[in-house]
Design an enzyme around this catalytic site. Structure first.
Site, PDB file in Angstrom:
ATOM      1  N   HIS A   1       0.831  -1.209   0.000  1.00  0.00           N
ATOM      2  CA  HIS A   1       0.000   0.000   0.000  1.00  0.00           C
ATOM      3  C   HIS A   1       0.866   1.260   0.000  1.00  0.00           C
ATOM      4  O   HIS A   1       1.843   1.333   0.747  1.00  0.00           O
ATOM      5  CB  HIS A   1      -0.857   0.054   1.262  1.00  0.00           C
TER       6      HIS A   1
ATOM      7  N   ASN B   1       8.107  -4.149   3.466  1.00  0.00           N
ATOM      8  CA  ASN B   1       6.673  -3.852   3.586  1.00  0.00           C
ATOM      9  C   ASN B   1       6.113  -4.284   4.939  1.00  0.00           C
ATOM     10  O   ASN B   1       5.362  -3.560   5.575  1.00  0.00           O
ATOM     11  CB  ASN B   1       5.911  -4.540   2.443  1.00  0.00           C
TER      12      ASN B   1
END
Ligand SMILES: *[C@@H]1O[C@H](CO)[C@@H](O)[C@H](O)[C@H]1NC(C)=O
Ligand SMILES: *[C@@H]1O[C@H](CO)[C@@H](O)[C@H](O)[C@H]1NC(C)=O
Length: 304
Positions: free
Chosen positions: A149, A181
């Site tokens: 994201h 991440n």
């Protein structure tokens, strides 16, 4: 004199127009009669959708006052702007990854709502983007990268609809999973959320970077992997530029660049702080252009 100028202009533009027409004729000819594409192994070959196919935008009643609140201190750039209910994105059609996403977060806006369940969200292609430039789940499949994201899901947990909107693939970039991440980058996202405990308003701009590296021949090159049939670019780095506004209208800025690689747990976040101008130059963007820099009392923890 003026007449001469106009004539020259007319000439130039008619020349431009005819060569443009010649160009489009040539392109159409190619479309009907494809040359040997094997000569260009890097050229993606798609189906028969024409670039002129109209794309139906995702129906959405955007709340204009919310968007102007998010973008209050200026757009970093104006390329392909896409507004969601709670964040704004600028899409890079060539790289199939956003140029930047912008969020405005407050203690109130990130308060998780019971009933909001992130595990119900599904990664989905962004139908508002032309199929030529859209990334798909299949691009990420077996690539070894996470769908990371840019606008963090955790910043939009106040409603199921808002968190779901962060799962469009236009908000994703290929990120190293373990060590990045799921770890260092996540730590930075949590840190940004925590700033809302101290500051009334937190504005956060996030995006990819494709930074040059010096190769053995002594020259600088930008090199990055592309994944899947759509050649989704794997950024070499990611940035976050954050502006915090105090209740008495003072601003503080922090800016971070992290390499898209596993980062040791011991590395402090402060070691990724860089001057905001260096990100602006590398990304081709101007952050918080609507706040005079002299009004920012601190940059990266130091008095400005
Ligand atoms: C639109 O956004 C404003 C500012 O965030 C908010 O106060 C208002 O409730 C929103 N309206 C709707 C219909 O969501
Ligand atoms: C910039 O700030 C001024 C004053 O705060 C405001 O009136 C204006 O709308 C802002 N412009 C943009 C592009 O946000």
């Amino acid at each position: 004199m003026a007449g001469h100028k106009i004539k020259t202009l007319a000439l130039v533009s008619s020349f431009g127009l005819s060569s443009f027409l010649a160009g489009s004729y040539y392109e159409r000819k190619i479309a009907q009669d494809p040359p040997n594409l094997k000569k260009f192994p890097g050229l993606p070959i798609f189906g028969t959708v024409s670039a002129a196919t109209p794309v139906s935008p995702v129906p959405s009643q955007t709340n204009v006052s919310r968007i102007s609140q998010i973008m209050k201190y200026g757009f970093p750039g104006l390329d392909n702007i896409r507004s969601f209910d709670n964040y704004v994105l600028s899409y890079d059609k060539r790289n199939r990854v956003a140029h930047w996403v912008f969020e405005h977060i407050t203690a109130e806006s990130i308060k998780p709502n019971e009933g909001v369940d992130r595990s119900l969200c599904q990664f989905m292609p962004d139908e508002s983007i032309h199929p030529y430039f859209r990334s798909l789940n299949s691009d990420y499949l077996k690539s070894g990268y996470d769908r990371g994201h840019l606008a963090a899901a955790g910043n939009h947990k106040c409603s199921q609809k808002l968190v779901e909107q962060t799962f469009y693939l236009s908000n994703m970039a290929p990120q190293v999973g373990v060590g990045f991440n799921r770890d260092a980058w996540n730590k930075l996202e949590r840190y940004v959320r925590k700033l809302t405990k101290t500051y009334t308003n937190v504005y956060c701009c996030t995006g990819p970077l494709y930074l040059p590296r010096r190769e053995p021949d002594g020259k600088n090159y930008v090199k990055y992997e592309v994944i899947g049939a759509n050649h989704v670019a794997v950024p070499t780095h990611f940035f976050k530029v954050v502006v915090c506004e105090t209740s008495d209208g003072k601003f503080e800025m922090e800016s971070y660049v992290m390499p898209n690689q596993a980062i040791s747990d011991e590395t402090p976040l402060t070691s990724f702080r860089v001057p905001p101008e260096s990100i602006e130059k590398a990304a081709g963007l101007l952050f918080f252009d609507n706040i005079s820099r002299s009004k920012i009392s601190k940059i990266n923890g130091k008095k400005n």
